[in-house]
Design an enzyme around this catalytic site. Sequence first.
Site, short mmCIF file in Angstrom:
data_model
loop_
_atom_site.label_atom_id
_atom_site.label_comp_id
_atom_site.label_asym_id
_atom_site.label_seq_id
_atom_site.Cartn_x
_atom_site.Cartn_y
_atom_site.Cartn_z
N ASP A 265 0.86 -1.17 0.00
CA ASP A 265 0.00 0.00 0.00
C ASP A 265 0.91 1.24 0.00
O ASP A 265 2.13 1.15 0.14
CB ASP A 265 -0.98 -0.01 1.19
CG ASP A 265 -2.21 0.86 0.90
OD1 ASP A 265 -2.17 1.70 -0.02
OD2 ASP A 265 -3.23 0.70 1.61
C1 NOJ Z 1 -4.06 3.95 -0.01
C2 NOJ Z 1 -5.24 3.06 0.20
O1 NOJ Z 1 -5.13 2.37 1.43
C3 NOJ Z 1 -5.43 2.05 -0.91
O2 NOJ Z 1 -6.64 1.37 -0.71
C4 NOJ Z 1 -5.38 2.73 -2.25
O3 NOJ Z 1 -5.62 1.79 -3.27
C5 NOJ Z 1 -4.05 3.41 -2.40
N1 NOJ Z 1 -3.91 4.42 -1.37
C6 NOJ Z 1 -3.87 4.04 -3.77
O4 NOJ Z 1 -4.62 5.17 -3.92
#
Ligand code: NOJ
Length: 703
Positions: A265
């Site tokens: 993430d």
């Molecule tokens: C952080 C989030 O936790 C995740 O779900 C998301 O896909 C990413 N950012 C990318 O934007």
Amino acid sequence: MSDESTSFANNLLSQMTLDEKIGQLHQYFSWGNFDPEVVRKGKAGSVINASGALSGQGFSGSGSAQISNHIQQLAMESRLKIPQILGRDVIHGYRTIFPIPLAQSAAFDISLAEQAASIAAKEASADGVKWTFAPMLDIARDPRWGRVAEGNGEDPYLGSQLAAAVIKGFQGTDYSAADRIVACAKHYVGYGSAEGGRDYDNGEISELTLRDIYLPPFHSAVKAGVGTLMSAFLDLNGVPATANRKLLTDVLRGEWGFDGFVVSDWDSVVELINHGVAENESEAAELAFHAGVDMEMVSRTYPNTLAFNLQNGKISLEEIDEGVRRILRIKHRAGLFANPFTDLARSSRDILTPNSRALARKFAQDTIVLLKNKDNILPLKNHCKVLVGGYFIHATAELFGTWTPDGNPADVQPFSTAFSENAPRDFELHFADNTDLALAIAQESDLVILTLGENPRRSGENSNVSDLSLPPGQAEFVDQMIALGKPVIMVIFAGRPLAIGRQVSQADAVLYAWHPGIEGAAAIADIIFGRVSPSARLPITFPRATGQVPIYYNHKNSGRPVSPDGPFRTRYVDLPASPLFPFGFGLTYTNFDYAKIALSSESLRNQLRVSADITNTGQTAGVEVVQLYVRDLVGSVTRPIRELKNYQKIFLKPGESRRVSFIITEEDLAFTHLDGSFSVEPGKFEVWIAPDSSSGINATFRI
Ligand code: NOJ
């Protein structure tokens, strides 16, 4: 594994420099200052076209076919012409915004979820987005957590069904097709267990609960052929999910045979330093990479330190090659080497078509849950003067819900227009969002429709609440309105279950509309004026008060089970322990009777059939979600008091009766034992055919 894509990847690997290999392991985010050389020099394997700090809570307008093709053109100028895989958060629709995922679950209809995902794939791919960070498969038992909006609720069976359906919708059977995209099951794993409902906070989940509750939707995703997974932010049981080799490698690849790639993430690799398991960037990179995170999202520990880690023998060239191989394989399967570009003619043809909007309306109709309908006040029958008031009557983007960077508020018909267009002509409708004006008009009206609830920015990533009541001021407004003595119908918008016991007792009818998407307002009008009969069911338990959470239907019995009477039971002294509404609950415009449950045999050998008569005893046709629950009465470890194992949605005309049957197999009853094995245990079981998780008709059988 030797398939065409693996051979292709191996051949390419043999031509790559170490720098080019490490480049593939990095996902680049430009922070608004895009450097073309990153792509042209092969220093990134993926570009994330995200809306940054907004976490998708708002229209960004930043995605377009031209931008995507420009990035791919730069990739074609790199030495080995390795295409980028462009990632974006396409969570519940791209431009055609469908109800939020939690609402989608309320439809208990995997076909609608699949169709919506396939429309999202078609629209996103038209703009050159070949990879979505969805579906989010995190089980959530605590609605304070803002991201409960993005998942499928609390049930592992429903979550697993939807996981497979949505992945099929995004990827099809072959995601090299121009209108398909690669899915990413996230956030692996346990992210919904964040303590206190605080996003990013730590979680503690026992091995048994992890295996039987949190992991199944991800296992289902892998079985459905998901191309990628995302590692979670949280520290789970003392090991940050992004550094958990047991889960990312032993379980995911060893036990389940996943051969796609894992992306971290956003910054979750460098955050291993904050977690306190790495002292610096190179230790963070070593931990995450060794655990099985192939691509690092945004933070730069891989490009900064993997070569150094290789030199020092902390990671091997074989490991690097394997990470790159996994990424190249997915790019090849996605058809990106054959054609990295999108056809510029597609966006005007494929995005926001009348068919997509029609599906968005149908999906919204099927996700709105009727929680109360005193004296069958709904659907509205008698033509009269109606005040439509409250906080959402002119809402546009607010109907979308969280994570809609490509939803355009200008596409949304607000409540006021949708109602005027869809109400039978002789209803006299007056709209007022100003509370004083609303109260004044209500005094002169026969009936009040109140729109209440949460702005989407109050749910989604990093938007947690400590209090599940209606947002400040709304309860007082409702009290004033109720004091006028008019019949009141409430329509509640929210990204989570809200503790609305007081309002439910005050209202004549309550529709829970979640955040219903681009066609939400018209769908609500369809239900209120009776063009459509509500059929949705709660995919998550509704608490009476915030202090009850975590509260979920599939809990254990305890030694002193919940009971309203008698001391020394599992209870509160100031509140019933039961929920406001149980999982699976939802009313229709008719009534259904459940009778004559019967089993094909008293003991299960391989499988068993359980049947019951369901009869529509009301005056109108309706759709019933018939639910199958079981309980393993005695186990070597304690078992949930009920578990959903199947459901059927049936349409019955007034007076019509149907015998509904389910097959239960041994595998349906298997669970994880203390030694880690997974199987069914002989003994006695209870089975229910039920309209929700707290009622129904039952029988017992043995294995
Ligand atoms: C952080 C989030 O936790 C995740 O779900 C998301 O896909 C990413 N950012 C990318 O934007």
